[in-house]
Scaffold this motif. Structure first.
Motif, PDB file in Angstrom:
ATOM      1  N   ILE A 118       0.840  -1.209   0.000  1.00 24.97           N
ATOM      2  CA  ILE A 118       0.000   0.000   0.000  1.00 24.97           C
ATOM      3  C   ILE A 118       0.871   1.254   0.000  1.00 24.97           C
ATOM      4  O   ILE A 118       0.694   2.149  -0.837  1.00 24.97           O
ATOM      5  N   THR A 119       1.828   1.315   0.922  1.00 22.71           N
ATOM      6  CA  THR A 119       2.658   2.532   1.001  1.00 22.71           C
ATOM      7  C   THR A 119       3.582   2.654  -0.203  1.00 22.71           C
ATOM      8  O   THR A 119       3.844   3.758  -0.677  1.00 22.71           O
ATOM      9  N   THR A 120       4.034   1.521  -0.736  1.00 22.35           N
ATOM     10  CA  THR A 120       4.876   1.559  -1.940  1.00 22.35           C
ATOM     11  C   THR A 120       4.070   2.070  -3.130  1.00 22.35           C
ATOM     12  O   THR A 120       4.570   2.885  -3.917  1.00 22.35           O
ATOM     13  N   GLY A 121       2.842   1.622  -3.261  1.00 21.73           N
ATOM     14  CA  GLY A 121       1.994   2.102  -4.347  1.00 21.73           C
ATOM     15  C   GLY A 121       1.771   3.600  -4.270  1.00 21.73           C
ATOM     16  O   GLY A 121       1.943   4.324  -5.264  1.00 21.73           O
ATOM     17  N   ILE A 122       1.399   4.063  -3.104  1.00 18.70           N
ATOM     18  CA  ILE A 122       1.148   5.502  -2.924  1.00 18.70           C
ATOM     19  C   ILE A 122       2.416   6.306  -3.185  1.00 18.70           C
ATOM     20  O   ILE A 122       2.408   7.280  -3.956  1.00 18.70           O
ATOM     21  N   LEU A 123       3.512   5.897  -2.566  1.00 20.62           N
ATOM     22  CA  LEU A 123       4.757   6.667  -2.704  1.00 20.62           C
ATOM     23  C   LEU A 123       5.384   6.527  -4.084  1.00 20.62           C
ATOM     24  O   LEU A 123       6.141   7.409  -4.505  1.00 20.62           O
ATOM     25  N   SER A 124       5.079   5.478  -4.820  1.00 16.71           N
ATOM     26  CA  SER A 124       5.553   5.372  -6.199  1.00 16.71           C
ATOM     27  C   SER A 124       4.921   6.468  -7.052  1.00 16.71           C
ATOM     28  O   SER A 124       5.583   7.087  -7.895  1.00 16.71           O
ATOM     29  N   GLY A 125       3.631   6.692  -6.837  1.00 16.52           N
ATOM     30  CA  GLY A 125       2.965   7.785  -7.546  1.00 16.52           C
ATOM     31  C   GLY A 125       3.536   9.138  -7.161  1.00 16.52           C
ATOM     32  O   GLY A 125       3.763   9.998  -8.015  1.00 16.52           O
ATOM     33  N   VAL A 126       3.799   9.314  -5.871  1.00 17.86           N
ATOM     34  CA  VAL A 126       4.409  10.567  -5.403  1.00 17.86           C
ATOM     35  C   VAL A 126       5.792  10.726  -6.030  1.00 17.86           C
ATOM     36  O   VAL A 126       6.151  11.824  -6.492  1.00 17.86           O
ATOM     37  N   ARG A 148       0.362  -0.164  13.137  1.00 11.07           N
ATOM     38  CA  ARG A 148      -0.749   0.708  13.516  1.00 11.07           C
ATOM     39  C   ARG A 148      -2.093  -0.019  13.381  1.00 11.07           C
ATOM     40  O   ARG A 148      -2.988   0.196  14.175  1.00 11.07           O
ATOM     41  N   LEU A 149      -2.202  -0.859  12.356  1.00 12.52           N
ATOM     42  CA  LEU A 149      -3.460  -1.544  12.096  1.00 12.52           C
ATOM     43  C   LEU A 149      -3.521  -2.954  12.689  1.00 12.52           C
ATOM     44  O   LEU A 149      -4.544  -3.621  12.573  1.00 12.52           O
ATOM     45  N   ALA A 150      -2.431  -3.401  13.299  1.00 11.10           N
ATOM     46  CA  ALA A 150      -2.405  -4.737  13.906  1.00 11.10           C
ATOM     47  C   ALA A 150      -3.395  -4.784  15.063  1.00 11.10           C
ATOM     48  O   ALA A 150      -3.535  -3.815  15.811  1.00 11.10           O
ATOM     49  N   PRO A 151      -4.080  -5.901  15.196  1.00 12.81           N
ATOM     50  CA  PRO A 151      -5.033  -6.009  16.308  1.00 12.81           C
ATOM     51  C   PRO A 151      -4.305  -5.905  17.644  1.00 12.81           C
ATOM     52  O   PRO A 151      -3.228  -6.473  17.827  1.00 12.81           O
ATOM     53  N   TRP A 209       5.207   0.772   9.647  1.00 12.23           N
ATOM     54  CA  TRP A 209       4.437   1.597  10.583  1.00 12.23           C
ATOM     55  C   TRP A 209       2.944   1.334  10.415  1.00 12.23           C
ATOM     56  O   TRP A 209       2.224   1.153  11.395  1.00 12.23           O
ATOM     57  N   LEU A 210       2.494   1.297   9.158  1.00 16.39           N
ATOM     58  CA  LEU A 210       1.074   1.068   8.886  1.00 16.39           C
ATOM     59  C   LEU A 210       0.635  -0.293   9.414  1.00 16.39           C
ATOM     60  O   LEU A 210      -0.421  -0.419  10.043  1.00 16.39           O
TER      61      LEU A 210
END
Length: 160
Positions: free
Chosen positions: A9-17, A147-150, A143-144
């Motif tokens: 997810i973060t790689t996809g977003i930051l690749s666009g950035v 953060r989202l781990a139960p 980090w994500l």
């Protein structure tokens, strides 16, 4: 969420950035992705992995420029092949130094320089920023995921 999905997810977003940043700064987006790839492939993580990635990429740029320069000194084509052989040997031997131990990073930096026709002034910032983006992609993904781990209830965990 798994670590892989979070990093994806973060790689996809930051690749666009990165694509936008590269175009905005007049950098080589593909070379930045090579810097990013170097970080992801590095045997070290974190800041040490980032340093190793950048150091080996920059040594590759240096070695490519040596091949380009030395190959132009003589008009014999064979000289270029000999220079390439000697420099490729040196690119591997330098791995005796721990901060230059990631041989693929050296070859990635070298190949990027050749692909850019020796324009090292454009390749260097592209590779460096790409490696920083790679570091950021992985770090933010970890980090994500955390953060989202139960959240486990400490009292429940202790009873089991």
């Amino acid at each position: 969420m798994s670590v892989l999905v979070a990093i994806a997810i973060t790689t996809g977003i930051l690749s666009g950035v990165w694509g936008w940043v590269a175009v905005s700064l007049g950098l080589l987006s593909w070379a930045g992705f090579l810097g990013c790839t170097t970080y992801f492939a590095s045997p070290k993580d974190g800041i040490k992995g980032l340093g190793l990635s950048i150091a080996t990429n920059m040594s590759g740029v240096f070695w490519a420029m040596m091949i380009i320069y030395l190959s132009q000194l003589a008009s014999l084509e064979i000289i270029g092949y000999v220079v390439t052989a000697v420099v490729a040997f040196l690119m591997c031997v330098q791995a005796k130094k721990s901060w230059l131990s990631f041989i693929p990073g050296t070859f990635i930096g070298s190949c990027a320089t050749f692909a850019a026709s020796g324009d090292w002034k454009l390749v260097v910032p592209s590779l460096i920023l790409g490696a920083v983006f790679g570091y950021t992609m992985k770090t933010s993904g970890l980090w994500l995921q955390q953060r989202l781990a139960p959240k486990t209830n400490l009292a429940t965990a202790e009873q089991n």
